[in-house]
Write a protein that holds these residues in place. Structure first.
Motif, mmCIF file in Angstrom:
data_model
loop_
_atom_site.group_PDB
_atom_site.id
_atom_site.type_symbol
_atom_site.label_atom_id
_atom_site.label_comp_id
_atom_site.label_asym_id
_atom_site.label_seq_id
_atom_site.Cartn_x
_atom_site.Cartn_y
_atom_site.Cartn_z
ATOM 1 N N ASP A 172 7.220 -7.104 5.625
ATOM 2 C CA ASP A 172 7.853 -7.926 6.661
ATOM 3 C C ASP A 172 7.045 -9.195 6.913
ATOM 4 O OD1 ASP A 172 9.879 -6.082 6.971
ATOM 5 O OD2 ASP A 172 8.992 -5.138 8.743
ATOM 6 N N TRP A 173 5.723 -9.046 6.977
ATOM 7 C CA TRP A 173 4.854 -10.218 7.191
ATOM 8 C C TRP A 173 4.996 -11.213 6.046
ATOM 9 C CZ3 TRP A 173 1.120 -11.685 3.731
ATOM 10 C CH2 TRP A 173 0.337 -12.784 4.107
ATOM 11 N N SER A 184 8.375 -13.003 6.348
ATOM 12 C CA SER A 184 8.484 -13.874 7.519
ATOM 13 C C SER A 184 7.584 -15.099 7.435
ATOM 14 C CB SER A 184 8.156 -13.088 8.796
ATOM 15 O OG SER A 184 6.790 -12.681 8.799
ATOM 16 N N ARG A 195 14.337 -2.859 0.271
ATOM 17 C CA ARG A 195 13.229 -3.813 0.162
ATOM 18 C C ARG A 195 12.931 -4.233 -1.280
ATOM 19 N NH1 ARG A 195 10.206 -4.280 4.845
ATOM 20 N NH2 ARG A 195 10.632 -2.696 6.436
#
Length: 608
Positions: A449-450, A453, A484
């Motif tokens: 996710d990091w 983003s 993912r």
């Protein structure tokens, strides 16, 4: 047995001739390990090198500056030792990488190798210590652990036998004391220590810190008659040092004021320790004066220390690299003069790119990751999430020809030091107990996710990749986080945990029992919940699996079970099998497998 699509082996990865030459040169460049010397004949050394194209054992006579290739086996050799007088080199003789065999020895100057310990039995290696008048070797098999003590000119005698996992941990300089590690309390992830008298094989002392707190013997003092044993403990939630006077059964905890964790070795006179400190995937080196507690820094470059020790004259020798610079073996003398100690033949490996740090905050704590990406390229990239093996290991700022080729192919590479990794404290390492695999993948998801983003990763072109435990996590991720991943690459993985437990070597079964909280008979549903094959029907991304036919750690049958389930659904997958064990020591084979993996991933992301 179902026939599975064979992995494509590309003739070349890159159209650019210079790029093609460079990535292969990183693998073929000769490398050497830090030499180990004979305690009483320090000019006689042994080391590992891939100079022949296969990782083998080499002898080095420093006085004459002569090198000799000791072993020459099709699948290579990786475990060796040298006798204190420098007269004999020992090496572990297994079959085709299956890790099952016996110790043999040969004269330092060359000659026929012979059985090293008369009367022992074949098995998996469980430690060995060599003395002038006696030697001790440990053997693991389905019956547990057996330790043999061989006195000069006499058949070996059994000094320890137990159904639980254990091994040889150290021999005092005067050869009167033998330290063993054991897990008779049922948890080989947190071992206890026992010291035996070699005179009568009686117990001299015991040390165990209790449930969830392991002890690791680093070695007896190098001074004859000094019966102090250097030990790693984790009484305060991280690995720290203590010195145990075994005969007096007293101990001194050492306070080393550094973040992270430490390991150490003795200075030759027993007055100080060479401390290697690990923090955030990098190492620093220090001298710790035992009497005064003074800590001074040994000047080493920024990066990772593979191993380090101190010569009799006080020179610190160490192996070093960082992500951008290939490994080398260095020596730093007491005057502060540094030099390259051992230069392998041929050209040095081409450099790569540096890595940056990411610290991703989660509800479970901060997950540390290391990121490499091609120079001069902006914007989100296809990204490989490289998951290390172990699980008790960690990715570090070290050179990797494997990482470098992914970067050359246009990928960003993200290494995730998930819960279960070492170097971040005992709580972080042990957080996976009871729910392995799924716990680590929660951290991988947070880093994913990091990366998306922050613009590091293109969310449509993310590849999950790893070998051994990393291969297990990759297959588990494909089934539990299918949204993912554009592709998955799993080398020598656990794919079907129940079948893997049934077929794997006994030390790993003991590890699994400690990790899961019991055997499959005792906590069956836990193994099922954490097994990739449970989620195989949810896998939709292309999968590549690479496996060794002789692997005792992640055996081939359980991988076939997983592949057969993919085939039943017509799910896209490819398979590469090779005649070796848990990985390969052959450089050409490593290059071939790397080309297969990168080529597979490039094809997979182009289809999306």
């Amino acid at each position: 047995m179902t026939t599975h699509p064979a992995a494509e082996v590309p003739d070349r990865l890159f159209d650019d001739a210079d790029l093609e030459r460079r990535w292969r040169a990183r693998f073929t460049a000769a490398r050497v390990s830090l030499p180990n010397w004979a305690d009483d004949a320090p000019d006689r050394n042994v080391y590992l090198s891939n100079a022949s194209g296969v990782w083998e054992i080499y002898a080095w006579d420093r006085a004459a500056d002569e090198h000799r290739k000791v072993t020459d086996r099709p699948n290579g050799t990786s475990i060796s030792a040298i006798s204190p007088d420098g007269e004999h080199i020992w090496w572990f003789n297994d079959s085709d990488g299956d890790e099952f065999g016996s110790w043999v020895r040969e004269p330092f100057g060359g000659g026929t190798h012979t059985v090293a310990v008369q009367g022992d039995k074949p098995g998996y290696p469980a430690g060995a210590v060599l003395g002038l008048t006696l030697n001790a070797v440990g053997v693991s098999d389905d019956d547990g652990t057996t330790i043999f003590l061989a006195r000069q000119g006499k058949p070996a005698e059994v000094v320890y036998a137990n159904e639980h996992d254990g091994g040889v941990a150290g021999l005092s300089k005067d050869e009167s004391l033998l330290a063993i590690a054991h897990s008779e309390h049922g948890d080989n992830r947190h071992p206890a220590l026992r010291v035996l008298s070699t005179a009568g094989n009686t117990t001299v002392a015991e040390k165990w810190d209790g449930e969830g707190k392991g002890l690791d013997a680093l070695g007896f003092s190098p001074v004859s008659g000094d019966q102090r044993l250097l030990v790693l403990h984790e009484r305060r939630g991280r690995e720290e040092l203590l010195i145990w006077d075994v005969v007096a059964d007293t101990e001194t905890e050492l306070t080393v004021d550094l973040p992270g964790e430490v390991a150490a070795d003795w200075y030759p006179d027993g007055s100080a320790l060479l401390v290697v400190h690990t923090y955030q995937g990098r190492n620093t080196v220090h001298r710790f004066d035992i009497a005064t507690g003074e800590l001074s820094t040994v000047d080493t470059p920024h990066g990772t220390i593979g191993s380090a020790h101190v010569r009799p004259d006080g020179t610190v020798e160490y192996s070093w690299s960082n992500a951008a610079e290939p490994s080398m073996v260095r020596a730093l003398d007491t005057a502060g003069t540094e030099r390259v100690l051992l230069t392998p033949p041929g050209d040095r490996a081409p450099a790569s790119v540096a890595m940056t740090d990411a610290n991703v905050e989660t509800e479970h704590g901060t997950v540390h990751a290391l990121v490499a990406r091609p120079d001069g390229v902006d914007g989100p990239l296809p990204t490989v999430f490289a998951l290390h093996g172990g699980p008790h290991s960690a990715d570090e700022d070290r050179f990797s020809a494997y990482r470098a080729v992914w970067v050359d192919a246009g990928f960003a590479v993200v290494h995730v030091n998930y819960r279960g990794s070492t170097g971040y404290g005992s709580v972080w390492r042990d957080a996976i107990e009871g729910r392995p695999g799924l716990t680590e993948l929660a951290d991988v998801a947070a880093v994913h996710d990091w990366a998306v983003s922050t613009g590091v990763a293109d969310p449509d072109h993310c590849v999950v990749n790893g070998a051994s435990w990393g291969g297990y996590l990759s297959l588990l991720a494909l089934g539990t986080q299918p949204e993912r991943w554009a592709a998955g690459v799993a080398g020598v993985p656990v794919a079907d945990y129940l079948a893997a437990y049934a077929d794997e070597m006994e030390p790993l079964r003991a590890f699994d029992r400690a990790l899961f909280g019991g055997s499959p008979d005792e906590v069956h549903e836990r193994y099922v919940e954490c097994s990739p094959i449970t989620y195989v029907d949810a896998v939709h991304a292309p999968v590549l699996i690479l496996a060794g036919e002789n692997d005792p750690r992640c055996p081939i049958r359980q991988i076939d079970n997983y592949l057969d389930r993919l085939a039943e659904r017509g799910a896209p997958h490819e398979m590469y099998r090779y005649e070796a064990g848990h990985g390969s020591l052959v450089v050409a084979e490593t290059i071939k497998q790397t080309a297969i993996e990168v080529h597979f991933a490039l094809r997979a992301i182009k289809r999306r």
